[in-house]
Each structure stands twice: as structure tokens, then as C-alpha cells.
Scaffold this active site. Structure first.
Site, mmCIF file in Angstrom:
data_model
loop_
_atom_site.group_PDB
_atom_site.id
_atom_site.type_symbol
_atom_site.label_atom_id
_atom_site.label_comp_id
_atom_site.label_asym_id
_atom_site.label_seq_id
_atom_site.Cartn_x
_atom_site.Cartn_y
_atom_site.Cartn_z
ATOM 1 N N GLY A 7 0.820 -1.203 0.000
ATOM 2 C CA GLY A 7 0.000 0.000 0.000
ATOM 3 C C GLY A 7 0.853 1.250 0.000
ATOM 4 N N ALA A 8 0.357 2.280 -0.685
ATOM 5 C CA ALA A 8 1.063 3.568 -0.717
ATOM 6 C C ALA A 8 0.089 4.690 -0.429
ATOM 7 C CB ALA A 8 1.743 3.768 -2.074
ATOM 8 N N GLY A 9 -0.823 4.428 0.512
ATOM 9 C CA GLY A 9 -1.742 5.462 0.967
ATOM 10 C C GLY A 9 -1.096 6.319 2.038
ATOM 11 N N GLY A 10 -1.918 6.858 2.930
ATOM 12 C CA GLY A 10 -1.381 7.762 3.933
ATOM 13 C C GLY A 10 -0.361 7.131 4.856
ATOM 14 N N GLY A 12 1.244 3.699 4.435
ATOM 15 C CA GLY A 12 2.315 3.036 3.693
ATOM 16 C C GLY A 12 3.154 4.003 2.888
ATOM 17 N N ASN A 105 -4.917 -1.955 12.949
ATOM 18 C CA ASN A 105 -5.442 -1.751 14.287
ATOM 19 C C ASN A 105 -6.163 -2.998 14.786
ATOM 20 O OD1 ASN A 105 -4.640 1.034 14.553
ATOM 21 N ND2 ASN A 105 -6.233 1.522 13.070
ATOM 22 N N LYS A 188 -3.532 0.754 22.211
ATOM 23 C CA LYS A 188 -4.044 1.540 21.094
ATOM 24 C C LYS A 188 -5.456 1.102 20.734
ATOM 25 C CE LYS A 188 -3.401 3.210 16.422
ATOM 26 N NZ LYS A 188 -2.666 3.134 15.131
ATOM 27 N N GLU A 270 -13.930 -0.245 9.411
ATOM 28 C CA GLU A 270 -13.291 -1.299 10.204
ATOM 29 C C GLU A 270 -14.063 -1.582 11.490
ATOM 30 O OE1 GLU A 270 -8.628 -1.407 9.406
ATOM 31 O OE2 GLU A 270 -9.224 0.468 10.374
#
Length: 311
Positions: A7-10, A12, A105, A188, A270
Site C-alpha cells: 500500500g502507498a496510501g497515507g 504506507g 489496528n 491503542k 473497520e
């Protein structure tokens, strides 16, 4: 160390970009459309901690990964509901000596990863960061916090954790090796479940809820989450609980869970992974959590309404 970031979102894109900036051998596993975008324009991070443009960004799609060999470390940054497909995609990258570091998470994803790749290969991890993937593909880092916590889930993983720590050293984020990463993940989870539960139930920010007289409800939901963790032998520390109470009752806070944004735009959430799994673990030890359950019902009801409207 050869590193594959899934992934290359926020998340990754930020951590993978920082590792690439530091000269590490990083490749991003992305979908074809994102691969085309990154191959043409690279990766951009806008941050008060230092902005960077990375025009040469190694990317690979799932189809291309099948012939790309294995990696030393796979960093999984997908959403929980995307994990089954993501595991299928990155499985060719996992060899006998590979490590998997999930930054999801909750806890249920560990069971799925252990079953697929073996518990010895799967480290514990979590991140504390606020980012946004903008329409043009730039990653906006929205605060000065960019902590990535990881650690061994068993004593046999000690050497593996030290290798990962060496690979992360010098990158422009805060890597933290947790002496008890499972406890850190539970803490968390407790905070996030309370935050997501109350902001989705009330459809408001923490500050709005506090100013409306809802502080007691917030603290009661946090205590429900704490009790479940404690019953499973993972009691959050008093310092963590004090921090959580302060953040979750601040009348000046604009804090909301990203789950609320997902819910309001009609996308997947989620909720089952964060709230539902915590409720199931509570019921397994005889604990009820009525506020947490009400939040999950509210989220699912809204999701059902959105699905009917889409039809």
C-alpha cells in the site's frame, strides 16, 4: 534489507517514502492505477517534519510480484477489510526467512497472518500518525507525530526485531521498539475503540461531545474497553489511561475517528474489526459493553441505510 510496503496510501506511502528517502531498498505493492500514477509522478510527502519528492519510486503490482522474488520484510498497511486479498497479493514475497510487520489496528489480523505465514514470521506493530492521501497523490502529514512502534511477540523474534530496527534507523520518522508490543497494541485498540465508538455513535467530534455534556458517556465507553483488555491479561497502564481520558474529554478538541469519515461517505469501515471483535472478546469472558454495542449497532444501521440508498 529488501523491504516491500503493501500500500502507498497515507500510512504506507509515508513510512515507505521516509525509508526510501533514507536510501533503503523499498518497493511498494499497489493496485495497477496507483502504480501508473506513481511511475509517472513518483511519491510526494508534505510534512512539517520535512517535505520530500521522490520521483523514482519502485512499485510493483500483484501480478508483477509473482516473479519478483521474496523480500526480507513485508510492511502491511492495508485496512482490515482488505487484508484477505492483500495476503493473497503479497504471499509470493514471503519466503522462509521473511518477516511480516502489520500496522493494522486491533488484534484479529494477527490470527489471520499467523495462520497464513506462521507466527514466527509475524511481528507486532502499530503506528501513531495523522496523514491524508490527497487527490493528486500527495501524502499530507497533518501533525508532528510520526511514531512507528514494533516489537517481538515471542523471545525467538529478538534478532529479527534488531534487524528491523537497524533498517529503520536514520529514517525521518520515530521508530520505537516496544518491550511488550502486544500490550502496546491492546492499549491503542482500547483508545481507538473508545474514540471510534463515541464519535460514530454521537456523529460528532470529541470537543462537540464534551461541550454537549457527554463526558460521562465517553469515560464509560473507555472503561468498557479497558475492562475487556484487563480481562484478557492486557491491562492498560495508568499513565496510558490518564492520557486517554484527557484526550477523549477535551472540550477544545476537533478529534474524530477516521471511521466516522468512512461512515459518512458511505464507504466500508473497520467497525467489525475494531468494535465487533472487542465486543466478542468481552462476551467470551462474561463482560457486557452496552455503549460499545450501541455504537456498533449505529454504525451497522447507517451502513445498511447507505447500501439501500445505493440500490
Amino acid at each position: 534489507m529488501r523491504i516491500l510496503v503493501v500500500g502507498a496510501g497515507g500510512i504506507g506511502g509515508y513510512y515507505g517514502g521516509r525509508l526510501l528517502e533514507a536510501g533503503r531498498d523499498v518497493t511498494f505493492l499497489v493496485r495497477p492505477a496507483r502504480a501508473r500514477k506513481m511511475r509517472s509522478s513518483g511519491l510526494m510527502i508534505a510534512s512539517a517534519s520535512g517535505s520530500v519528492e521522490l520521483p523514482s519510486t519502485p512499485v510493483v503490482t500483484a501480478a508483477e510480484l509473482k516473479s519478483g522474488g521474496t523480500f526480507d520484510l513485508v510492511v502491511a498497511t492495508c485496512k482490515a477489510y482488505d487484508l484477505p486479498g492483500a495476503m493473497d497479493d503479497f504471499a509470493p514475497a514471503v519466503g522462509p526467512g521473511s518477516l511480516v510487520l502489520p500496522l493494522l489496528n486491533g488484534m484479529r489480523h494477527l490470527e489471520a497472518l499467523d495462520a497464513r505465514f506462521g507466527a514466527n514470521a509475524v511481528l507486532g506493530g502499530l503506528c501513531l500518525i495523522s496523514t491524508r492521501l490527497e487527490d493528486g497523490g500527495r501524502i499530507a502529514h497533518l501533525s508532528d507525530v510520526h511514531r512507528l512502534t514494533f516489537g517481538a511477540r515471542s523471545p525467538a523474534q529478538g534478532d529479527a526485531v534488531r534487524r528491523v530496527a537497524a533498517a529503520f534507523e536514520g529514517a525521518r520518522f520515530e521508530p520505537v521498539v516496544a518491550p511488550d508490543v502486544t500490550l502496546a497494541m491492546w492499549e491503542k485498540w482500547v483508545f481507538l475503540a473508545a474514540l471510534a465508538g463515541i464519535t460514530c455513535l454521537m456523529r460528532a467530534s470529541i470537543g462537540d461531545i464534551a461541550r454537549a455534556g457527554g463526558t460521562g458517556h465517553v469515560l464509560a465507553m473507555l472503561d468498557e474497553c479497558r475492562a475487556i483488555a484487563e480481562a484478557h491479561g492486557r491491562a492498560p497502564s495508568e499513565s496510558f489511561l490518564a492520557m486517554s481520558r484527557g484526550r477523549l474529554t477535551d472540550p477544545d478538541s476537533a478529534l474524530v475517528a477516521s471511521m466516522l469519515a468512512d461512515l459518512e461517505r458511505g464507504g466500508p469501515t473497520e467497525a467489525d474489526h475494531i468494535l465487533g471483535d472487542l465486543l466478542l472478546r468481552g462476551r467470551a469472558v462474561g463482560l457486557s459493553a452496552p455503549l460499545l454495542e450501541a455504537a456498533l449497532v449505529a454504525i451497522n444501521a447507517q451502513a445498511n441505510r447507505a447500501a439501500r440508498a445505493a440500490d
